[in-house]
Scaffold this active site. Structure first.
Site, PDB file in Angstrom:
ATOM      1  N   PHE A  62      41.563  47.865  48.417  1.00  0.00           N
ATOM      2  CA  PHE A  62      41.244  49.264  48.710  1.00  0.00           C
ATOM      3  C   PHE A  62      41.423  49.526  50.208  1.00  0.00           C
ATOM      4  CE2 PHE A  62      38.306  52.569  50.053  1.00  0.00           C
ATOM      5  CZ  PHE A  62      38.696  53.607  49.215  1.00  0.00           C
ATOM      6  N   ASP A  63      40.828  48.666  51.017  1.00  0.00           N
ATOM      7  CA  ASP A  63      40.913  48.823  52.474  1.00  0.00           C
ATOM      8  C   ASP A  63      41.624  47.594  53.030  1.00  0.00           C
ATOM      9  OD1 ASP A  63      40.569  49.562  55.103  1.00  0.00           O
ATOM     10  OD2 ASP A  63      38.418  49.129  55.174  1.00  0.00           O
ATOM     11  N   LYS A  64      42.916  47.523  52.764  1.00  0.00           N
ATOM     12  CA  LYS A  64      43.661  46.292  53.069  1.00  0.00           C
ATOM     13  C   LYS A  64      43.610  45.942  54.547  1.00  0.00           C
ATOM     14  CE  LYS A  64      46.952  46.637  49.223  1.00  0.00           C
ATOM     15  NZ  LYS A  64      47.186  45.358  48.518  1.00  0.00           N
ATOM     16  N   THR A  84      44.216  42.279  50.751  1.00  0.00           N
ATOM     17  CA  THR A  84      44.734  40.987  51.171  1.00  0.00           C
ATOM     18  C   THR A  84      45.565  41.131  52.451  1.00  0.00           C
ATOM     19  OG1 THR A  84      44.762  40.077  48.936  1.00  0.00           O
ATOM     20  CG2 THR A  84      46.262  39.087  50.502  1.00  0.00           C
ATOM     21  N   ASN A 109      49.380  48.414  39.253  1.00  0.00           N
ATOM     22  CA  ASN A 109      49.949  48.389  40.614  1.00  0.00           C
ATOM     23  C   ASN A 109      50.827  47.165  40.795  1.00  0.00           C
ATOM     24  OD1 ASN A 109      49.027  46.454  42.971  1.00  0.00           O
ATOM     25  ND2 ASN A 109      47.271  46.616  41.563  1.00  0.00           N
ATOM     26  N   ARG A 110      51.874  47.380  41.573  1.00  0.00           N
ATOM     27  CA  ARG A 110      52.730  46.263  41.996  1.00  0.00           C
ATOM     28  C   ARG A 110      53.011  46.429  43.491  1.00  0.00           C
ATOM     29  NH1 ARG A 110      56.325  49.015  38.348  1.00  0.00           N
ATOM     30  NH2 ARG A 110      57.816  50.370  39.425  1.00  0.00           N
ATOM     31  N   PHE A 113      51.216  43.084  48.263  1.00  0.00           N
ATOM     32  CA  PHE A 113      50.633  42.735  49.569  1.00  0.00           C
ATOM     33  C   PHE A 113      51.223  43.553  50.719  1.00  0.00           C
ATOM     34  CE2 PHE A 113      49.451  38.029  48.352  1.00  0.00           C
ATOM     35  CZ  PHE A 113      48.410  38.496  47.579  1.00  0.00           C
ATOM     36  N   ASN A 143      39.956  38.883  52.709  1.00  0.00           N
ATOM     37  CA  ASN A 143      40.778  38.296  51.645  1.00  0.00           C
ATOM     38  C   ASN A 143      42.140  37.944  52.242  1.00  0.00           C
ATOM     39  OD1 ASN A 143      42.857  38.491  49.524  1.00  0.00           O
ATOM     40  ND2 ASN A 143      41.210  39.115  48.151  1.00  0.00           N
ATOM     41  N   ASN A 174      43.107  34.418  47.938  1.00  0.00           N
ATOM     42  CA  ASN A 174      43.676  35.152  46.799  1.00  0.00           C
ATOM     43  C   ASN A 174      44.940  34.460  46.310  1.00  0.00           C
ATOM     44  OD1 ASN A 174      44.594  36.952  44.919  1.00  0.00           O
ATOM     45  ND2 ASN A 174      45.213  38.517  46.397  1.00  0.00           N
ATOM     46  N   SER A 177      47.324  37.225  42.772  1.00  0.00           N
ATOM     47  CA  SER A 177      48.059  38.490  42.684  1.00  0.00           C
ATOM     48  C   SER A 177      49.301  38.280  41.831  1.00  0.00           C
ATOM     49  CB  SER A 177      48.501  38.972  44.062  1.00  0.00           C
ATOM     50  OG  SER A 177      49.450  40.006  43.901  1.00  0.00           O
ATOM     51  N   ASN A 179      51.838  40.165  41.963  1.00  0.00           N
ATOM     52  CA  ASN A 179      52.936  40.944  42.551  1.00  0.00           C
ATOM     53  C   ASN A 179      53.710  40.237  43.650  1.00  0.00           C
ATOM     54  OD1 ASN A 179      52.363  43.165  40.841  1.00  0.00           O
ATOM     55  ND2 ASN A 179      50.596  43.625  42.131  1.00  0.00           N
ATOM     56  N   THR A 180      53.392  38.980  43.897  1.00  0.00           N
ATOM     57  CA  THR A 180      54.206  38.153  44.794  1.00  0.00           C
ATOM     58  C   THR A 180      54.740  37.034  43.914  1.00  0.00           C
ATOM     59  OG1 THR A 180      52.865  38.680  46.734  1.00  0.00           O
ATOM     60  CG2 THR A 180      54.165  36.664  46.846  1.00  0.00           C
ATOM     61  N   LYS A 211      39.806  33.581  44.428  1.00  0.00           N
ATOM     62  CA  LYS A 211      39.945  34.672  43.449  1.00  0.00           C
ATOM     63  C   LYS A 211      40.999  34.311  42.412  1.00  0.00           C
ATOM     64  CE  LYS A 211      40.489  39.672  43.145  1.00  0.00           C
ATOM     65  NZ  LYS A 211      40.485  40.923  43.920  1.00  0.00           N
ATOM     66  N   ASN A 240      41.139  39.008  39.204  1.00  0.00           N
ATOM     67  CA  ASN A 240      42.185  39.917  39.690  1.00  0.00           C
ATOM     68  C   ASN A 240      42.692  40.770  38.514  1.00  0.00           C
ATOM     69  OD1 ASN A 240      44.330  40.984  41.375  1.00  0.00           O
ATOM     70  ND2 ASN A 240      44.109  39.115  42.592  1.00  0.00           N
ATOM     71  N   TYR A 312      36.920  48.620  41.954  1.00  0.00           N
ATOM     72  CA  TYR A 312      37.958  49.399  42.609  1.00  0.00           C
ATOM     73  C   TYR A 312      38.339  50.571  41.698  1.00  0.00           C
ATOM     74  CZ  TYR A 312      42.336  50.345  45.199  1.00  0.00           C
ATOM     75  OH  TYR A 312      43.339  50.918  45.920  1.00  0.00           O
TER      76      TYR A 312
HETATM   77  C1  LIG Z   1      45.850  49.453  43.867  1.00  0.00           C
HETATM   78  C2  LIG Z   1      45.227  48.089  43.832  1.00  0.00           C
HETATM   79  C3  LIG Z   1      45.489  47.170  44.844  1.00  0.00           C
HETATM   80  C4  LIG Z   1      44.906  45.904  44.815  1.00  0.00           C
HETATM   81  N1  LIG Z   1      45.163  45.023  45.831  1.00  0.00           N
HETATM   82  C5  LIG Z   1      44.535  43.810  45.852  1.00  0.00           C
HETATM   83  C6  LIG Z   1      44.727  42.924  46.924  1.00  0.00           C
HETATM   84  O1  LIG Z   1      45.399  43.219  47.908  1.00  0.00           O
HETATM   85  N2  LIG Z   1      44.094  41.722  46.864  1.00  0.00           N
HETATM   86  C7  LIG Z   1      43.284  41.345  45.830  1.00  0.00           C
HETATM   87  O2  LIG Z   1      42.727  40.247  45.833  1.00  0.00           O
HETATM   88  N3  LIG Z   1      43.087  42.186  44.788  1.00  0.00           N
HETATM   89  C8  LIG Z   1      43.686  43.402  44.780  1.00  0.00           C
HETATM   90  N4  LIG Z   1      43.467  44.263  43.733  1.00  0.00           N
HETATM   91  C9  LIG Z   1      42.627  43.812  42.592  1.00  0.00           C
HETATM   92  C10 LIG Z   1      41.186  44.304  42.708  1.00  0.00           C
HETATM   93  O3  LIG Z   1      40.551  43.774  43.850  1.00  0.00           O
HETATM   94  C11 LIG Z   1      40.386  43.918  41.441  1.00  0.00           C
HETATM   95  O4  LIG Z   1      40.333  42.505  41.362  1.00  0.00           O
HETATM   96  C12 LIG Z   1      41.008  44.451  40.166  1.00  0.00           C
HETATM   97  O5  LIG Z   1      41.534  45.742  40.366  1.00  0.00           O
HETATM   98  C13 LIG Z   1      39.993  44.528  39.007  1.00  0.00           C
HETATM   99  O6  LIG Z   1      38.918  45.386  39.346  1.00  0.00           O
HETATM  100  P1  LIG Z   1      38.807  46.937  38.893  1.00  0.00           P
HETATM  101  O7  LIG Z   1      39.066  46.973  37.424  1.00  0.00           O
HETATM  102  O8  LIG Z   1      37.421  47.342  39.273  1.00  0.00           O
HETATM  103  O9  LIG Z   1      39.846  47.674  39.666  1.00  0.00           O
HETATM  104  C14 LIG Z   1      44.052  45.532  43.743  1.00  0.00           C
HETATM  105  C15 LIG Z   1      43.785  46.466  42.726  1.00  0.00           C
HETATM  106  C16 LIG Z   1      44.350  47.722  42.757  1.00  0.00           C
HETATM  107  C17 LIG Z   1      44.037  48.689  41.662  1.00  0.00           C
END
Ligand SMILES: Cc1cc2nc3c(=O)[nH]c(=O)nc-3n(C[C@H](O)[C@H](O)[C@H](O)COP(=O)(O)O)c2cc1C
Length: 351
Positions: A62-64, A84, A109-110, A113, A143, A174, A177, A179-180, A211, A240, A312
């Site tokens: 959320f607040d990268k 992250t 989301n994809r 990072f 993270n 982490n 993810s 997406n990497t 995580k 995740n 989130y």
């Molecule tokens: C838009 C978006 C970006 C995310 N980016 C990260 C990330 O950078 N690093 C990470 O560990 N998890 C990331 N997450 C995963 C969330 O931290 C969380 O583990 C996941 O969304 C499940 O929780 P939720 O159902 O409450 O969203 C991201 C999730 C969303 C929706």
């Protein structure tokens, strides 16, 4: 909550990433107005040597870049997890890369990072820590991840841990993810052990959490938990986003690549949390995350074994008022069940 109900349709006319940027700006502005309200004593606990005023945290992503730390605390969270963060800045995948699945109360989301890199966040966090008004700030987790193009990804984790060891209240490794490309492979084999050991060495005095993905089989998750205990890792964050599409079948976005968050992840992440708690009882701090959008779901995570709960996607659909209502309802639920402190409810399903 009702103000957000009015605003949400407007916010949802914007592409998700634009709406997200505006939200971050709003939170930065909010941080100038006072401090978070005091929480009920029954919601507080000490964990990993840290004092949490309440169990709710803003999940990573959320607040990268760590731009809105005070604002996130101000809406009532007991902790926030920035990142992250990767050693070098990187743009992430091409847009569009975030999709709202409104009927499913989910997101795909994809992002990959996208972040301004660790040195940028390090400077911001250093300034934050030095400011006298932040002396009593709530908990801040950092993270860390690896750059997509890194030739040695494990070295990236080690570097991130060393950089933030003294500034973070806790670190999250982490390795989940989706997406990497190839990143999730670090959860298996020798890689996870090497990462855990090198990160522990790089940050010997900082609480460290790993995580994991909800798509692991339970045995793999329990194996990681065992390695964590054996190597002085403090806990796990479960979980995740998922690559599963079962929960979003029929959505027009179901075939978009990326990780699903929100309601479809709730059961799978809670089941994994329950299994890991059962296998590692008491030896690890567990943070439950995935699909929490009301107090009953948060309470279910606690009873399954989570000491803390992050969210989130729930916030995107319910708005910032969700945090206050989660705390109010959890406090009432604890009282109704005869628990005078939250610690007594943790893992209650197993007793
Ligand atoms: C838009 C978006 C970006 C995310 N980016 C990260 C990330 O950078 N690093 C990470 O560990 N998890 C990331 N997450 C995963 C969330 O931290 C969380 O583990 C996941 O969304 C499940 O929780 P939720 O159902 O409450 O969203 C991201 C999730 C969303 C929706």
């Amino acid at each position: 909550m009702s103000l957000y109900r009015t605003l949400r349709p407007l916010l949802f006319t914007l592409p998700p990433e634009r709406a997200h940027k505006m939200t971050l700006l709003g939170l930065r502005a909010l941080s100038k107005f006072g401090r978070p309200k005091q929480d009920a004593p029954s919601l507080s606990q000490s964990l990993m040597g840290l004092a949490f005023d309440n169990p709710f945290g803003m999940a990573a992503g959320f607040d990268k870049d760590g731009e809105a730390i005070s604002g996130v605390h101000r809406i009532g969270f007991g902790f926030t997890e920035i990142g992250t963060l990767t050693p070098l800045p990187q743009p992430g995948n091409p847009a569009p890369r975030v999709f709202r699945l409104v009927p499913e109360q989910a997101l795909i989301n994809r992002l990959g990072f996208n972040n301004r890199g660790q040195m940028d966040a390090l400077a911001r966090l250093t300034a934050f820590r030095q400011h006298p008004k932040n002396a009593q700030a709530r908990i801040i987790g950092v993270n860390i991840g690896a750059n997509k193009e890194a030739s040695d990804r494990i070295a990236d984790y080690e570097l991130g841990a060393a950089r933030f060891a003294d500034l973070a209240d806790y670190l999250t490794v982490n390795i989940s993810s989706p997406n990497t490309p190839g990143l999730r492979d670090l959860q298996g084999g020798e890689a996870v052990l090497e990462i855990i050991q090198r990160v522990r060495q790089a940050a010997p005095n900082t609480p460290i959490l790993v995580k994991i993905a909800p798509d692991l089989v339970v045995e793999q998750a329990c194996e990681i938990a065992e390695l964590a205990v054996a190597n002085q890792i403090d806990g796990l964050i479960i979980s995740n986003t998922t690559l599963e599409r079962g929960g979003v079948a029929g959505s027009k976005y179901a075939s978009e690549a990326g990780g699903v968050s929100g309601q479809p992840v709730f059961d799978m992440s809670t089941d994994m949390l329950r299994a890991v708690y059962g296998a590692s009882q008491g030896k690890l701090a567990l943070i439950g995350v995935g699909g929490v959008a009301n107090a009953a779901q948060a309470y279910a995570k606690l009873r399954a074994g989570a000491s803390l709960v992050q969210l989130y996607t729930g916030l995107i659909y319910q708005g910032p008022g969700l945090v206050a209502s989660l705390k109010r309802e959890l406090e009432a639920q604890l009282k109704a069940d005869g628990f005078d402190t939250i610690s007594k409810a943790i893992g209650a399903d197993h007793k």
